[in-house]
Design a protein around this motif. Structure first.
Motif, PDB file in Angstrom:
ATOM      1  N   ARG A 194       0.810  -1.222   0.000  1.00 12.02           N
ATOM      2  CA  ARG A 194       0.000   0.000   0.000  1.00 12.02           C
ATOM      3  C   ARG A 194       0.841   1.269   0.000  1.00 12.02           C
ATOM      4  O   ARG A 194       0.360   2.328  -0.431  1.00 12.02           O
ATOM      5  N   HIS A 195       2.079   1.201   0.464  1.00 13.26           N
ATOM      6  CA  HIS A 195       2.868   2.416   0.610  1.00 13.26           C
ATOM      7  C   HIS A 195       4.174   2.391  -0.190  1.00 13.26           C
ATOM      8  O   HIS A 195       4.576   3.432  -0.711  1.00 13.26           O
ATOM      9  N   ILE A 196       4.824   1.241  -0.267  1.00 10.23           N
ATOM     10  CA  ILE A 196       6.125   1.193  -0.941  1.00 10.23           C
ATOM     11  C   ILE A 196       5.974   0.960  -2.441  1.00 10.23           C
ATOM     12  O   ILE A 196       6.490   1.744  -3.251  1.00 10.23           O
ATOM     13  N   ILE A 197       5.273  -0.095  -2.833  1.00  4.48           N
ATOM     14  CA  ILE A 197       5.162  -0.417  -4.260  1.00  4.48           C
ATOM     15  C   ILE A 197       4.549   0.720  -5.072  1.00  4.48           C
ATOM     16  O   ILE A 197       5.062   1.042  -6.158  1.00  4.48           O
ATOM     17  N   PRO A 198       3.461   1.382  -4.614  1.00  6.39           N
ATOM     18  CA  PRO A 198       2.943   2.505  -5.421  1.00  6.39           C
ATOM     19  C   PRO A 198       3.949   3.628  -5.639  1.00  6.39           C
ATOM     20  O   PRO A 198       3.844   4.373  -6.623  1.00  6.39           O
ATOM     21  N   ASN A 199       4.937   3.768  -4.761  1.00  7.52           N
ATOM     22  CA  ASN A 199       5.907   4.848  -4.888  1.00  7.52           C
ATOM     23  C   ASN A 199       7.137   4.468  -5.708  1.00  7.52           C
ATOM     24  O   ASN A 199       8.048   5.300  -5.857  1.00  7.52           O
ATOM     25  N   VAL A 200       7.187   3.251  -6.213  1.00  8.35           N
ATOM     26  CA  VAL A 200       8.303   2.848  -7.090  1.00  8.35           C
ATOM     27  C   VAL A 200       7.798   2.500  -8.489  1.00  8.35           C
ATOM     28  O   VAL A 200       8.540   1.911  -9.278  1.00  8.35           O
ATOM     29  N   LEU A 201       6.549   2.852  -8.794  1.00 10.13           N
ATOM     30  CA  LEU A 201       5.967   2.452 -10.073  1.00 10.13           C
ATOM     31  C   LEU A 201       6.563   3.200 -11.254  1.00 10.13           C
ATOM     32  O   LEU A 201       6.487   2.712 -12.380  1.00 10.13           O
ATOM     33  N   GLY A 202       7.130   4.393 -11.044  1.00  7.32           N
ATOM     34  CA  GLY A 202       7.710   5.131 -12.161  1.00  7.32           C
ATOM     35  C   GLY A 202       8.787   4.350 -12.886  1.00  7.32           C
ATOM     36  O   GLY A 202       8.654   4.038 -14.087  1.00  7.32           O
TER      37      GLY A 202
END
Length: 323
Positions: A231-239
């Motif tokens: 919920r917090h880490i994976i969405p922030n590395v999607l770029g």
């Protein structure tokens, strides 16, 4: 001279239009991507090719329509790209083959995406001995020749794929999907080796953000590891993940074409661009169009996907200066 109080300071009238408008990462990325003409050209070519492969066969002949009396003829007004030795329209076969190649590229890339993102995020977040053991496994798999590993999987799992085809034909009567077992095996085999680089990229990104304030806040609120990771880490590395995914699709399509050229990829009656190139190479001295047009379609698609991926990489670079 008495100093002016804050209430006496002049205040300039500032209109809303004079204020700098805020922007999001994706809006800023789209602004930069529009300036990359080569990437836009690649994106347009990819979209047109996808639409042709998706809807073109509806308005043309199928890859199974044969005309043995016609045989192989050069491009003409009726058959724009000519026909093969069985009298099948080559343009229709390229569209069907492109559909299969795109399907292999997208689904195998999704398999690599799912495995690589999860594996890399878990390794980077847990750290310590767990991280070292997980990444040493990745290093071991990196030492194996990818192509040979895929070929071994295709050969060893050939019998289960044939059993799946027989079950589909005899149990649920899906004769039209003959060869689907080999397709599933192809998705799994390619996806099983393409996730390694994805895992390394995600791990590096996770290591850089797991000590940030919002992750510490999630820890202080009592969130579990699974929720923090997904919920917090994976969405922030999607770029970076999205960028690498766009570059994985052409790599997978090229690997599938190579396997089909060796006779280990898509099996008849289905055909991919790789199998069409294989068939054309065997008859190139007599019927040049059977090799030139499928090769041109595959090359143009791969170049366009790479141009688009390079443009997305530059556009999603958060360190790039704003225009």
């Amino acid at each position: 001279m008495p100093s002016l109080s804050p209430k006496m300071l002049p205040v300039a009238d500032i209109t809303t239009e004079q204020l700098e408008q805020g922007t999001s990462l994706w809006k800023d990325a789209w602004h930069r991507l529009r300036k990359n003409k080569l990437s836009l050209f690649g994106g347009i070519i990819v979209i047109v090719f996808i639409l042709l492969c998706a809807f073109g066969p509806i308005f043309s002949q199928t890859y199974q329509d044969q005309n043995l009396d016609l045989g192989a003829v050069a491009p003409n007004a009726q058959h724009w790209l000519g026909t093969d030795t069985l009298g099948r329209d080559l343009f229709a076969r390229i569209l069907y083959g492109g559909r299969i190649s795109l399907m292999v590229g997208l689904i195998a890339s999704f398999v690599a995406f799912a495995i690589g993102v999860t594996y890399g995020a878990v390794a980077g977040f847990l750290g310590g001995k767990t991280d070292r053991v997980m990444m040493r496994l990745v290093d071991i798999m990196y030492a194996l020749p990818f192509t040979i590993f895929v070929i071994l999987l295709m050969v060893l799992m050939k019998e289960p794929s044939e059993k799946l085809d027989a079950w589909l034909r005899n149990t649920i009567h899906l004769e039209g999907l003959q060869g689907v077992g080999n397709m599933v095996l192809l998705f799994a085999a390619i996806g099983a080796v393409e996730w390694l680089t994805m895992a390394r990229i995600v791990r590096g990104q996770v290591l850089s953000i797991k000590r940030m304030e919002f992750i510490e806040a999630a820890h202080s609120l009592g969130y579990g590891r699974r929720r923090i990771i997904f919920r917090h880490i994976i969405p922030n590395v999607l770029g970076p993940v999205i960028v690498y995914s766009t570059l994985t699709v052409p790599a997978v399509m090229l690997l599938e074409a190579f396997l089909s050229f060796l006779g280990l990829g898509v099996q008849p009656p289905m055909s991919s661009l790789g199998s069409l190139i294989k068939d054309g190479s065997e008859k190139m001295e007599e019927f040049w169009w059977l090799l030139v047009f499928p090769s041109a379609a595959l090359s143009l698609t791969l170049f366009s996907l790479n141009f688009l991926g390079d443009g997305l990489r530059d556009a999603l670079d958060v360190r790039a200066s704003k225009d």
